[in-house]
Each structure stands twice: as C-alpha cells, then as structure tokens.
Design a protein around this motif. Structure first.
Motif, PDB file in Angstrom:
ATOM      1  N   LYS A  61      -5.954 -17.856  -1.865  1.00 38.90           N
ATOM      2  CA  LYS A  61      -6.641 -19.147  -1.759  1.00 38.90           C
ATOM      3  C   LYS A  61      -5.982 -20.195  -2.652  1.00 38.90           C
ATOM      4  CE  LYS A  61     -11.131 -17.380  -0.273  1.00 38.90           C
ATOM      5  NZ  LYS A  61     -12.587 -17.333  -0.528  1.00 38.90           N
ATOM      6  N   SER A  62      -5.512 -19.776  -3.812  1.00 42.97           N
ATOM      7  CA  SER A  62      -4.818 -20.700  -4.716  1.00 42.97           C
ATOM      8  C   SER A  62      -3.517 -21.192  -4.089  1.00 42.97           C
ATOM      9  CB  SER A  62      -4.544 -20.005  -6.050  1.00 42.97           C
ATOM     10  OG  SER A  62      -3.836 -20.851  -6.918  1.00 42.97           O
ATOM     11  N   TRP A  63      -2.790 -20.281  -3.422  1.00 42.48           N
ATOM     12  CA  TRP A  63      -1.543 -20.673  -2.755  1.00 42.48           C
ATOM     13  C   TRP A  63      -1.833 -21.644  -1.610  1.00 42.48           C
ATOM     14  CZ3 TRP A  63       0.181 -19.970   2.291  1.00 42.48           C
ATOM     15  CH2 TRP A  63       1.527 -20.320   2.522  1.00 42.48           C
ATOM     16  N   ILE A  64      -2.862 -21.367  -0.824  1.00 40.60           N
ATOM     17  CA  ILE A  64      -3.225 -22.264   0.282  1.00 40.60           C
ATOM     18  C   ILE A  64      -3.532 -23.665  -0.259  1.00 40.60           C
ATOM     19  CG2 ILE A  64      -4.968 -22.753   2.056  1.00 40.60           C
ATOM     20  CD1 ILE A  64      -5.253 -19.695   2.406  1.00 40.60           C
ATOM     21  N   ALA A  65      -4.335 -23.719  -1.313  1.00 40.29           N
ATOM     22  CA  ALA A  65      -4.734 -25.007  -1.887  1.00 40.29           C
ATOM     23  C   ALA A  65      -3.551 -25.764  -2.479  1.00 40.29           C
ATOM     24  CB  ALA A  65      -5.794 -24.786  -2.963  1.00 40.29           C
ATOM     25  N   GLY A  66      -2.534 -25.039  -2.941  1.00 44.96           N
ATOM     26  CA  GLY A  66      -1.393 -25.673  -3.605  1.00 44.96           C
ATOM     27  C   GLY A  66      -0.201 -25.943  -2.721  1.00 44.96           C
ATOM     28  N   THR A  67      -0.326 -25.660  -1.414  1.00 46.11           N
ATOM     29  CA  THR A  67       0.800 -25.863  -0.493  1.00 46.11           C
ATOM     30  C   THR A  67       0.622 -27.181   0.259  1.00 46.11           C
ATOM     31  OG1 THR A  67       1.142 -23.478  -0.250  1.00 46.11           O
ATOM     32  CG2 THR A  67       2.021 -24.893   1.492  1.00 46.11           C
ATOM     33  N   PRO A  68       1.482 -28.165   0.004  1.00 44.28           N
ATOM     34  CA  PRO A  68       1.290 -29.504   0.577  1.00 44.28           C
ATOM     35  C   PRO A  68       1.155 -29.537   2.096  1.00 44.28           C
ATOM     36  CG  PRO A  68       2.933 -29.576  -1.163  1.00 44.28           C
ATOM     37  CD  PRO A  68       2.619 -28.134  -0.939  1.00 44.28           C
ATOM     38  N   ALA A  69       1.952 -28.755   2.814  1.00 47.25           N
ATOM     39  CA  ALA A  69       1.869 -28.776   4.280  1.00 47.25           C
ATOM     40  C   ALA A  69       0.498 -28.307   4.751  1.00 47.25           C
ATOM     41  CB  ALA A  69       2.967 -27.898   4.875  1.00 47.25           C
ATOM     42  N   GLU A  99      -2.259 -28.574   3.003  1.00 46.56           N
ATOM     43  CA  GLU A  99      -3.206 -29.623   2.636  1.00 46.56           C
ATOM     44  C   GLU A  99      -3.231 -30.710   3.712  1.00 46.56           C
ATOM     45  OE1 GLU A  99      -5.957 -31.975   0.423  1.00 46.56           O
ATOM     46  OE2 GLU A  99      -5.525 -29.837   0.637  1.00 46.56           O
ATOM     47  N   SER A 100      -2.063 -31.036   4.266  1.00 47.18           N
ATOM     48  CA  SER A 100      -2.008 -32.015   5.362  1.00 47.18           C
ATOM     49  C   SER A 100      -2.756 -31.512   6.588  1.00 47.18           C
ATOM     50  CB  SER A 100      -0.543 -32.300   5.732  1.00 47.18           C
ATOM     51  OG  SER A 100       0.138 -32.920   4.672  1.00 47.18           O
ATOM     52  N   PHE A 139     -11.573 -24.522   4.838  1.00 48.83           N
ATOM     53  CA  PHE A 139     -10.226 -24.366   5.394  1.00 48.83           C
ATOM     54  C   PHE A 139      -9.604 -23.036   4.964  1.00 48.83           C
ATOM     55  CE2 PHE A 139      -5.563 -25.027   5.014  1.00 48.83           C
ATOM     56  CZ  PHE A 139      -5.279 -25.202   6.362  1.00 48.83           C
ATOM     57  N   GLU A 140      -9.735 -22.700   3.687  1.00 46.51           N
ATOM     58  CA  GLU A 140      -9.186 -21.434   3.190  1.00 46.51           C
ATOM     59  C   GLU A 140      -9.822 -20.249   3.912  1.00 46.51           C
ATOM     60  OE1 GLU A 140     -10.040 -21.853  -0.951  1.00 46.51           O
ATOM     61  OE2 GLU A 140      -8.673 -23.559  -1.151  1.00 46.51           O
ATOM     62  N   ASP A 141     -11.150 -20.291   4.060  1.00 43.89           N
ATOM     63  CA  ASP A 141     -11.847 -19.194   4.751  1.00 43.89           C
ATOM     64  C   ASP A 141     -11.427 -19.119   6.212  1.00 43.89           C
ATOM     65  OD1 ASP A 141     -13.188 -18.529   2.438  1.00 43.89           O
ATOM     66  OD2 ASP A 141     -15.015 -19.661   2.951  1.00 43.89           O
ATOM     67  N   TRP A 142     -11.326 -20.296   6.878  1.00 42.94           N
ATOM     68  CA  TRP A 142     -10.919 -20.310   8.286  1.00 42.94           C
ATOM     69  C   TRP A 142      -9.531 -19.704   8.456  1.00 42.94           C
ATOM     70  CZ3 TRP A 142      -6.486 -22.783   9.958  1.00 42.94           C
ATOM     71  CH2 TRP A 142      -6.225 -22.636  11.329  1.00 42.94           C
ATOM     72  N   LEU A 143      -8.579 -20.115   7.603  1.00 42.64           N
ATOM     73  CA  LEU A 143      -7.193 -19.678   7.750  1.00 42.64           C
ATOM     74  C   LEU A 143      -7.062 -18.170   7.533  1.00 42.64           C
ATOM     75  CD1 LEU A 143      -4.243 -20.200   8.234  1.00 42.64           C
ATOM     76  CD2 LEU A 143      -4.042 -21.101   5.896  1.00 42.64           C
ATOM     77  N   ILE A 144      -7.716 -17.666   6.519  1.00 44.00           N
ATOM     78  CA  ILE A 144      -7.661 -16.218   6.251  1.00 44.00           C
ATOM     79  C   ILE A 144      -8.276 -15.441   7.413  1.00 44.00           C
ATOM     80  CG2 ILE A 144      -8.588 -14.391   4.758  1.00 44.00           C
ATOM     81  CD1 ILE A 144      -8.268 -16.476   2.425  1.00 44.00           C
ATOM     82  N   GLN A 145      -9.437 -15.906   7.873  1.00 42.00           N
ATOM     83  CA  GLN A 145     -10.102 -15.209   8.971  1.00 42.00           C
ATOM     84  C   GLN A 145      -9.319 -15.331  10.284  1.00 42.00           C
ATOM     85  OE1 GLN A 145     -12.575 -13.061   8.892  1.00 42.00           O
ATOM     86  NE2 GLN A 145     -12.675 -13.332   6.662  1.00 42.00           N
ATOM     87  N   ALA A 146      -8.600 -16.426  10.461  1.00 37.67           N
ATOM     88  CA  ALA A 146      -7.780 -16.602  11.663  1.00 37.67           C
ATOM     89  C   ALA A 146      -6.682 -15.552  11.727  1.00 37.67           C
ATOM     90  CB  ALA A 146      -7.176 -18.004  11.692  1.00 37.67           C
TER      91      ALA A 146
END
Length: 312
Positions: free
Chosen positions: A264-272, A274-275, A287-294
C-alpha cells in the motif's frame, strides 16, 4: 550449429533470441564479422543473468566482445541491464533520439523509472537512434522506425532482406504494452493506431516482440491488437485500470511476496498510480484496496499471512 525455425520461418544466421520472463524484456543478440550487438537489456534485478547470456553467446561463437547495446525504449525492463553490460563489455549504448537530454541529465521527471515505481541504475549513452535512418546490427542493416503509443519515444527495427521486425512493445502476439502516455494526459491511442498501420504496410515474415515468443502470423496479431485498441480507447478508464493492474503485477514479479503495508505504501508513493487514482475519483484507501483485490480477482496474486504473493 542446428538451424532455428520459428513456425515455417528459418531464422537467418547471426541472430539469437533470448526469450525472457515478463520482468525482463527479450534480448536479441546479433553477431557478424564486423559487429556484435544486443537489442534491449532486461530489468536491473536480472542484469547478471543478462551479462551471463551475452558472455555465453560470445564464447559459443568465438567472439571477442559486445560492440553495441541498442534500447528500443527506456522503460526499466528494456534498459535496466545497461549499466551492468557497459561495465562488463565497455560497449556503445544507443538510445532513441528523444531520450538523449533525459539520459544526459538523468532527469527523473523525464525518465519513466520513478514515475512507474521501478528502478534503473544510471547509465550513459554513446549515440542516438533516429527514425528514418539505418543502423548496422550484427551482419545486417536495419531500418529505425518510430513506434509511438506504448511509449511515444519508442522505436522498432526492421530488416528488409529477411522481413524481420523487432517490435519491442508496439506489437505482441496477443496485443501490445500498456499505453502509458494516456495515463499522464498525453495522446497514446492515436500513436498505437499509427504504429499498427505502419507494421501492416511492411512485408513482415517474423516479429520478435519485447515480451513473449517470436511469431509469424502477423496479420492475426495486428487484428488482435486493433481489437484491443478499440476496447481500451472506447473508455479511458479501462486503459487506466489496466495500467494500474499491470504496474502492480510487474512490481510483484520483482518482489514475489510483500507485506500488505509495504504494498500500500508503494501504491501511494508511485506517481503514475496517483494519476490513475485521481482519474478514477477514488480516495487513497479505496484505490489501494481496489487495486490489490483486482489482482487477486484476476488470479495474478493471492493474499497470504497479510502478504501479497505473486501467482505465475
């Protein structure tokens, strides 16, 4: 040495293809009397393997060294081994013309590595690849072709005599690479369409893609790619969601397993990412939960003991 056939196509002498896993792009080893070159160098965590592949090929063919390293584009899976190969072989590094200033200054805002949450050791270049010109690689002369879309600075290489296209991520057997420009507000869909039209106009008997096995049914692959482009361009959120999943899956290929808090920290810190989060109009946690579950839903990963674990 035994002849290498790909389908009904007989690979001409002086060309070897190192088919890699998805973390590292394929490498093409081209060797002749006057030149020994490599196209693309893989990801940095695999750079010793890339050096070993080249070293073994040099020994196998009684060659003295590597003259040139050519990068089709500067995504980390295609140039992450540059520094290691430069150190080992003192070879010339050729990069697309549009990337020269970014590499000279090692400008993190212009280079994609930090934006995509990936790593690439710094390297220097010797010369540039200019669309419309030609380059000697191994025993053959290759045309340099612009290939915008996946990366608007990308090039392809075409050998007219043997009808070989080194397509990088512009065309795979089942599609093409993520259309990254669209993720940060630039045009990408049109570039993909233009590149596919260019390939369609060329007499191509063999495609050596950036990922996956080489293939000969070019017409079928172009039809698949066009259908994929229509699907993604029909709803920009589709391309964004696809890009997000690919970025996390790629990082997970490197990690293999990672604590959920670090993911989750990596997701939050990755600019692309975040866009993409902003485009999807989600708060950070959702967003973090959605991406991991996806990733889990697509069976690309599992959650085990509060870790995200890669599934091959």
């Amino acid at each position: 040495m035994s002849e290498k056939r790909i389908g009904n196509y007989l690979l001409p002498p002086g060309i070897e293809i190192f088919e890699r896993g998805w973390l590292s792009a394929n490498n093409i080893f081209l060797f002749g009397e006057d030149d020994v070159s490599l196209v693309d160098s893989g990801y940095c965590t695999h750079q010793q393997m890339t050096v070993d592949l080249v070293s073994n090929a040099l020994k196998r063919h009684n060659l003295s060294g590597l003259n040139k390293l050519v990068n089709t584009h500067l995504h980390s899976d295609h140039c992450g081994g540059n520094a290691g190969l430069l150190k080992e072989f003192d070879c010339e590094i050729w990069i697309p013309e549009a990337e020269v200033i970014a590499v000279q200054d090692w400008d993190e805002d212009l280079l994609s590595f930090a934006q995509l949450g990936q790593d690439c050791p710094r390297f220097s270049h010797c010369d540039q690849l200019v669309a419309g010109k030609e380059i000697n690689l191994g025993p053959y002369r290759w045309q340099i072709l612009a290939a915008p879309g996946h990366d608007n600075h990308s090039i392809m290489l075409y050998q007219e005599q043997h009808q070989i296209l080194i397509s990088a991520d512009a065309l795979w057997e089942e599609g093409f690479g993520v259309i990254f420009p669209e993720l940060w507000g630039e045009s990408g869909f049109e570039g993909v369409a233009q590149t596919l039209e260019l390939i369609e106009e060329l007499p191509v008997a063999l495609v050596i893609p950036g990922h996956g096995k080489p293939f000969t049914d070019v017409k079928k692959s172009i039809a698949t790619a066009k259908s994929r482009l229509d699907y993604l361009s029909g709803d920009t959120d589709r391309n964004a969601r696809h890009g997000a999943k690919v970025l996390l899956k790629y990082k997970l290929l490197e990690w293999r397993s990672k604590e959920m808090s670090a993911v989750k920290s990596w997701i939050a810190g990755t600019p692309a990412l975040e866009s993409i989060r902003k485009q999807m109009n989600l708060c950070s946690g959702d967003f973090e939960d959605w991406l991991i579950q996806a990733l889990v839903k697509s069976k690309a990963a599992i959650i085990e003991k509060d870790c995200l674990v890669n599934l091959d």
